[in-house]
Scaffold this active site. Sequence first.
Site, PDB file in Angstrom:
ATOM      1  N   ASP A   1     -45.448  39.358  11.616  1.00  0.00           N
ATOM      2  CA  ASP A   1     -45.871  38.227  10.762  1.00  0.00           C
ATOM      3  C   ASP A   1     -45.046  36.976  11.025  1.00  0.00           C
ATOM      4  OD1 ASP A   1     -43.716  39.614   9.643  1.00  0.00           O
ATOM      5  OD2 ASP A   1     -44.317  39.222   7.565  1.00  0.00           O
TER       6      ASP A   1
ATOM      7  N   ASP B   1     -48.574  40.414   1.622  1.00  0.00           N
ATOM      8  CA  ASP B   1     -48.813  41.204   0.413  1.00  0.00           C
ATOM      9  C   ASP B   1     -49.817  40.538  -0.522  1.00  0.00           C
ATOM     10  OD1 ASP B   1     -46.764  42.499   1.604  1.00  0.00           O
ATOM     11  OD2 ASP B   1     -45.284  42.127   0.027  1.00  0.00           O
TER      12      ASP B   1
ATOM     13  N   GLU C   1     -46.980  45.517  12.687  1.00  0.00           N
ATOM     14  CA  GLU C   1     -45.726  45.527  11.917  1.00  0.00           C
ATOM     15  C   GLU C   1     -44.642  44.691  12.590  1.00  0.00           C
ATOM     16  OE1 GLU C   1     -45.462  46.085   8.601  1.00  0.00           O
ATOM     17  OE2 GLU C   1     -46.334  48.032   9.074  1.00  0.00           O
TER      18      GLU C   1
HETATM   19 MG    MG Z   1     -42.704  43.193  -2.908  1.00  0.00          MG
END
Ligand code: MG
Length: 405
Positions: free
Chosen positions: A48, A185, A45
């Site tokens: 990135d 994502d 976490e």
């Molecule tokens: Mg989003």
Amino acid sequence: MTAHFNDAPEREATAQRAREKFIETYGYEPDGVWSAPGRVNIIGEHVDYQAGLCVPMAISHRCYVAAARTPENTVRMRSLQSEETFSGDAREFAPGKVEGWPAYVAGCVWAVASRLGGDAPRGVDILVDGYVPLGSGLSSSASLECGVVAALNDLMSLGMDEKEQVEAAIRAENEFCGANTGGLDQSASVRCREGGALLLDCADFTTSPLPWNLETEDLALLIVDTRAEHSHVTGEYADRRAASEAAADACGVKTLREVADAEQPSDLRAWCAEKIGDETVAHRGFHVISEIARVKEFVELLGKGELRPRLARIGQLLNESHDSLRDNYEVTCPELDTAVDAAREAGAHGARMTGGGFGGSAIALVEAEKVTEVADAIAAAFAAKGFKEPAFFVALPSAGAGRDL
Ligand code: MG
Ligand code: ADP
């Protein structure tokens, strides 16, 4: 205190329902139904943007997209999650021109347009039905984009491979919608596989599959949507990003990944303090470097096959990740800390916040038979502190974007 579970609906029946809703809306049969999942980051976490490593998995909550190509250039869309419908000419789509949720869909049409011949019609009718909770850090936006891109890819015979689909969805979100998000994502939503997790290397966005078959090992990942909302989050993100860049500068590297990949000093915390100087920046740098090291160890453990013999250390790494995000990176909040503490006390193997922090969701790795017990304990801890009631999901690693009907 009884926890409220928000289970994902069964995939085939939900795809059928999207088909029926399409017919109800547009008066004819769609060409097909596609869907793409939300995701949860298991570990890695706030690394990135320092070219770090993350380990996401797709959740069973998906966004369903029933669609048909039309011979015109009009794009029509409706979502069962919104009152707002949209109709517009695809030739006029440009960044900043479409607002609200339709921008995510229009952005996808825009992002793939260059793959179509100049005069080829770009029109589509789209019906969206999404089950990833909106704005809970589980990436409903990527599930929507990746579902739409999968649909366009088939409907317009664009021949995009997974990497190209990820890139199109990222362009829709970053360039068209102006949301400055990573790419984690969309990579997860397209590239994850059922029964497994994904190792994502943010240095070059390459991915590799990891074994993470919770179901066969009678384990489950409990997701806690804290439903906490905090102000100033955007400013806090920008601050952490700037601090991590300052830490990299002080270490004389482009990204902290370089430090994490080099031989580690015996006392990393002391090394950061000395090398970086500024106390807060040193703490931020220490988090990023140590978090990347944790991901490496996590990946090594998963690579050995069955999880159970290595469960104690796997859980400990999740705990250490959270504690570092709380103490060194300072991106947790009372709700996230409460969820994590209560999960650990109720017997979770490990628990941590997931996503950007300051609200959003937490995860707990638990015995499948203990899911309700742990969730009830968290719900009770929230009630005792007067927090909003959290929502719970059980997540099994699910399939990436694909066609349903
Ligand atoms: Mg989003
Ligand atoms: P997250 O991706 O963490 O859920 P975001 O703020 O990135 O949060 O994305 C949420 C936005 O995505 C919503 O406000 C909405 O505009 C859009 N969205 C996602 N799913 C749907 C859906 N099923 N129907 C309409 N809009 C959706």
